[in-house]
Design an enzyme around this catalytic site. Structure first.
Site, mmCIF file in Angstrom:
data_model
loop_
_atom_site.group_PDB
_atom_site.id
_atom_site.type_symbol
_atom_site.label_atom_id
_atom_site.label_comp_id
_atom_site.label_asym_id
_atom_site.label_seq_id
_atom_site.Cartn_x
_atom_site.Cartn_y
_atom_site.Cartn_z
ATOM 1 C CB VAL A 99 13.733 25.725 26.109
ATOM 2 C CG1 VAL A 99 12.579 25.669 27.102
ATOM 3 C CG2 VAL A 99 13.336 26.524 24.868
ATOM 4 N N PRO A 100 15.866 26.206 29.047
ATOM 5 C CG PRO A 100 16.224 27.855 30.666
ATOM 6 C CD PRO A 100 15.640 27.629 29.293
ATOM 7 C CB CYS A 101 14.300 21.383 30.589
ATOM 8 S SG CYS A 101 15.479 20.493 29.558
ATOM 9 C CG HIS A 102 20.014 23.201 32.238
ATOM 10 N ND1 HIS A 102 19.726 23.765 31.019
ATOM 11 C CD2 HIS A 102 20.688 24.136 32.949
ATOM 12 C CE1 HIS A 102 20.209 25.007 30.998
ATOM 13 N NE2 HIS A 102 20.797 25.255 32.163
#
Length: 170
Positions: free
Chosen positions: A133-136
């Site tokens: 889950v690409p919170c970056h």
């Protein structure tokens, strides 16, 4: 919850540990070799009763990510626990295309809550299955990296692997 499997993989960004439930869904992950640090990403009531060392189903997606096939990570099944707002936020994170970023302001708008910038930041901070889950891909309003649970060097590296600069699009 019952049993979960944990595995630490070697990556160019350092050890990456993944915790999966019995159905192969990622519960938590991050750039550490500490099982305790991964388990700490989950509230006590959502932690597995027993954690077993083994092979996780998502290992191939992690290897693919670091081999340049970055889109596979977002297809790995995850299981997250949170309010309706957090659940929608995590869903929206997975919709940010590879190669793109959003600011926290843009992310709040994508969540349907344009005035909830602090809540948007909290959604990212409480995102347990990092990478999947690409919170970056969420940056500060001025386009700088901002925070990341696993360090700014890892965040910068992930964005570079995805061919993203450090300037947000929205």
């Amino acid at each position: 919850m019952t049993d979960a499997t944990i595995q630490t993989l070697d990556t160019p960004d350092g050890p990456f540990t993944v915790l999966e439930d019995g159905e192969g869904r990622v519960l938590a992950s991050g750039w550490t070799d500490s099982a305790e640090r991964i388990l700490a990403r989950l509230a006590d009531r959502h932690r597995p009763d027993r954690v077993l060392d083994g092979t996780v189903a998502s290992a191939d997606a992690v290897d693919a990510f670091y081999s340049g096939e970055v889109e596979h990570a977002a297809q790995v099944p995850v299981r997250q626990f949170g309010t309706e707002l957090f659940t929608e936020g995590w869903r929206q994170l997975r919709r940010i295309p590879v190669g793109s970023t959003l600011t926290y302001t843009g992310f709040a708008a994508a969540m349907g809550r344009p005035d909830a910038v602090r809540a948007a930041a909290s959604v990212c901070a409480r995102n347990a299955p990092a990478l999947f889950v690409p919170c970056h891909r969420v940056l500060r309003s001025d386009g700088t990296l901002g925070g990341f649970a696993w360090g700014l060097d890892v965040k910068r590296s992930l964005l570079e692997r995805e061919s993203v600069g450090t300037t947000a699009l929205v």
